[in-house]
Design an enzyme around this catalytic site. Sequence first.
Site, short mmCIF file in Angstrom:
data_model
loop_
_atom_site.label_atom_id
_atom_site.label_comp_id
_atom_site.label_asym_id
_atom_site.label_seq_id
_atom_site.Cartn_x
_atom_site.Cartn_y
_atom_site.Cartn_z
N GLU A 106 -2.24 -0.44 2.88
CA GLU A 106 -3.03 0.44 3.73
C GLU A 106 -4.11 -0.36 4.46
OE1 GLU A 106 -2.93 4.59 1.13
OE2 GLU A 106 -4.67 3.27 0.97
N CYS A 107 -4.19 -0.20 5.77
CA CYS A 107 -5.27 -0.72 6.60
C CYS A 107 -5.57 -2.20 6.30
CB CYS A 107 -6.52 0.15 6.42
SG CYS A 107 -7.69 0.01 7.79
N GLY A 108 -6.67 -2.52 5.63
CA GLY A 108 -6.98 -3.91 5.33
C GLY A 108 -5.88 -4.60 4.55
#
Length: 434
Positions: A324-326
């Site tokens: 997720e994301c980072g």
Amino acid sequence: MSEQAKPRSCPALFLTAPASHQGKTTLTAGLARHHRNLGRTVRVFKTGPDFLDPYILERASGNPVYSLDLWMTGEADCRHRLYDAAADADLILIEGSMGLFDGTPSSADLAATFSVPVLPVIDANGMAQTFAAVAYGLSNFRPGLPFHGVVANRVASARHAEMLSEMLPPSLRCVGTVMRDDAMTLPERHLGLVQAQEIVDLEQRIETAAARVAVTGLAELPPLVVFTPAVGTPVPRLLTGTKIAVARDQAFSFIYPANLELLAALGADIAFFSPLANEPLPSADAVYLPGGYPELHLGTLAANSVTKATLHAHVAAGKSLYAECGGMLYLLDSLTGNAGTTGAMLGLLPGNATLQSRLAGLGLQSVELDGATLRGHAFHYSSLQTPLAPHTHARRASGTAQGEAVYRHGSMLASYLHCYFPSNPCAAARLFKP
């Protein structure tokens, strides 16, 4: 009604504001610590999607902080968590998100649903009698909303406090005026507050805020609120025998506590590892790379060959990896921070990302995977360039703009979207199956 299903009462207060950056988290933390110092059990909740404020509120209260959102987590989930907290808490605090009426659903919607009295925190810096107009507008904009009063924050002097309250109508009380004090201010960066584990004097700041709160009307316990039970659904043990390795350190820390609890309830065995510490991936059936701040640790992550080699071996074996994301940024070939410095990342997902000065993605979204829908949110400042075609796109909770792209590459699934696993336990379980 059975004994276990009876309503529970507990003093409760909903701290909100007319906008962001009014000092809600500081005063919520100070209030939680003040009552904790008196020996009370304090349970704090955060409205909407947020990974930063909850860790500070957890330090202040000494208890885990869960998210409440009528759309993302759902009313039943909110009701269950509040009811559970009321079993042993002496005080329940809810910190709002943005302004009182911002968003769909808003903090006001949540407060009204559970009849929790609202207390706006208003930054009085550069303001005098207009404070009363702002307070009056907040208290009268939505008739019937339970209203506890208002708090004037960052007040300059005793005379300033008089000017702020002198125009308030008799029906609207100023619960407290909190003097400006840099010693309790919480530092910020591009995604919001600096992470709790990075603030070396956080304890001192929280105690200073608690001392400021102790001499105001905020120190009084708020009214009792009655919380009713929610009908629960048993969680199927779909991940029994599955070991999930979860990255957790200062670079990868954006994890809802409810997500980890849900994975455990599904039967998963969870093991943590730190890419920043160059730890090898534990023997696992699946990997969870949550969001965080990889852009602040480019050099360290680029040099950590042990973590990189073991993650490559995991993916080469066809085992599941969800990012997720980072966590997704860490999978890329490279990542460029806001200072223009570029670091080599894992090279598992083709492409690169660049941190920008402007917000690139924000909002509540849902994603349908294999016929099942998970709800969550996105909040990022980076832009991604990849030759991969999206496997699908998320859908926004409101508006017509396209949601975040979701990429499937081999056994990996990655997106900017942060999913709230309890929104669909069966769908969450599928994230960690090949």
